[in-house]
Scaffold this active site. Sequence first.
Site, short mmCIF file in Angstrom:
data_model
loop_
_atom_site.label_atom_id
_atom_site.label_comp_id
_atom_site.label_asym_id
_atom_site.label_seq_id
_atom_site.Cartn_x
_atom_site.Cartn_y
_atom_site.Cartn_z
N ASP A 27 0.81 -1.22 0.00
CA ASP A 27 0.00 0.00 0.00
C ASP A 27 0.84 1.27 0.00
O ASP A 27 2.06 1.22 0.17
CB ASP A 27 -0.96 -0.01 1.21
CG ASP A 27 -0.27 -0.51 2.49
OD1 ASP A 27 0.96 -0.42 2.57
OD2 ASP A 27 -0.99 -0.97 3.39
N ASN A 30 -7.61 -3.52 14.16
CA ASN A 30 -9.00 -3.79 13.76
C ASN A 30 -9.09 -4.92 12.73
O ASN A 30 -10.12 -5.12 12.10
CB ASN A 30 -9.66 -2.51 13.22
CG ASN A 30 -8.97 -2.00 11.95
OD1 ASN A 30 -8.00 -2.59 11.48
ND2 ASN A 30 -9.47 -0.91 11.40
N HIS A 63 -7.22 -5.15 9.95
CA HIS A 63 -6.92 -4.81 8.55
C HIS A 63 -5.63 -5.48 8.08
O HIS A 63 -4.71 -5.71 8.86
CB HIS A 63 -6.95 -3.30 8.28
CG HIS A 63 -5.80 -2.49 8.79
ND1 HIS A 63 -5.95 -1.40 9.62
CD2 HIS A 63 -4.47 -2.58 8.55
CE1 HIS A 63 -4.77 -0.86 9.86
NE2 HIS A 63 -3.85 -1.57 9.24
N GLU A 123 -9.62 -2.15 5.19
CA GLU A 123 -10.31 -1.92 6.46
C GLU A 123 -11.53 -2.85 6.58
O GLU A 123 -11.98 -3.41 5.58
CB GLU A 123 -10.76 -0.45 6.54
CG GLU A 123 -9.62 0.56 6.47
CD GLU A 123 -8.80 0.66 7.76
OE1 GLU A 123 -8.87 -0.27 8.59
OE2 GLU A 123 -8.09 1.67 7.93
C1 GLP Z 1 -0.47 -0.21 8.62
C2 GLP Z 1 -0.12 -0.88 7.29
C3 GLP Z 1 -0.30 -2.36 7.38
C4 GLP Z 1 0.36 -2.83 8.65
C5 GLP Z 1 -0.46 -2.37 9.82
C6 GLP Z 1 0.16 -2.66 11.17
O1 GLP Z 1 -1.57 0.63 8.57
N1 GLP Z 1 -0.85 -0.38 6.16
O2 GLP Z 1 0.26 -2.99 6.23
O3 GLP Z 1 0.43 -4.22 8.69
O4 GLP Z 1 -0.83 -1.03 9.72
O5 GLP Z 1 1.19 -1.76 11.45
P1 GLP Z 1 2.27 -2.00 12.58
O6 GLP Z 1 3.13 -3.09 12.12
O7 GLP Z 1 3.01 -0.69 12.69
O8 GLP Z 1 1.53 -2.34 13.81
#
Ligand code: GLP
Length: 246
Positions: free
Chosen positions: A67, A136, A138, A143
């Site tokens: 993303d 959540n 995702h 989402e």
């Molecule tokens: C972000 C990214 C995801 C990631 C998630 C968790 O929003 N778009 O690809 O896996 O949130 O992030 P983190 O590893 O910092 O907890």
Amino acid sequence: MKIIEVNNYQEMSQKAAEYIIDKVCHFPRITLGLATGGTPIGTYKNIIEDHKKNGTSYQNVTTFNLDEYIGLSPENKNSYRYFMNEQLFNHIDINKKNTHVPHGNVEDYQKECTRFEELISKHGGIDLQILGIGSNGHIGFNEPGTSFTSTTHIVNLAPSTIKANARYFNRLEDVPTKAITMGISTIMKSKEIILLVSGENKSEALSKLLSAGVQESFPASVLKNHPYVTIIADKAAVAGLKVHCK
Ligand code: GLP
């Protein structure tokens, strides 16, 4: 789904890196799907260390990132392109031309989604996708409520995601509210998936993933329909599960 429980973040990062490095050694032309966020940073560090020490080469590896924020240029320190360059690509021998992150500052975002999706197909799909998970549920920026048939698309970020990611920005107001993400069906087409889960703040999400049915209201649950998913989770993330099972 296979679950590997490790002691802590360091062990999770090491295990994931070893797995990826082994794949790259056996399949030097592999296509990797990569993630951003705090979770994979340690994995990337281990990959860099191994590259420097053992010379594992990424010259023929292709990568696709999950993303990118809409509105951020590649030079913006908060863009995922910048993150990937800093955390991994600048430190290994990968050809930057073979690293693909959706473009976050184009005129036509819809066109960008189509271009990205087609590019993945043109490369024969993703061989090994690395995923983190949002609290959540995702995956990528898909989402809750995202259709399981979705391909690369534009998303409105959930307020909880904006809040969670605000730690990387100066102010909450600076966090983009939209992003481009691979869709659920794009992710599910990957031949193999590794989901990394670390920390107490992810234990509820992990518990829900394992206990809930497959439903669009909890995007990560779709992984249960994939034939080849390995979860590498640390003790803190798994702790909630044990309480849950007692
Ligand atoms: C972000 C990214 C995801 C990631 C998630 C968790 O929003 N778009 O690809 O896996 O949130 O992030 P983190 O590893 O910092 O907890």
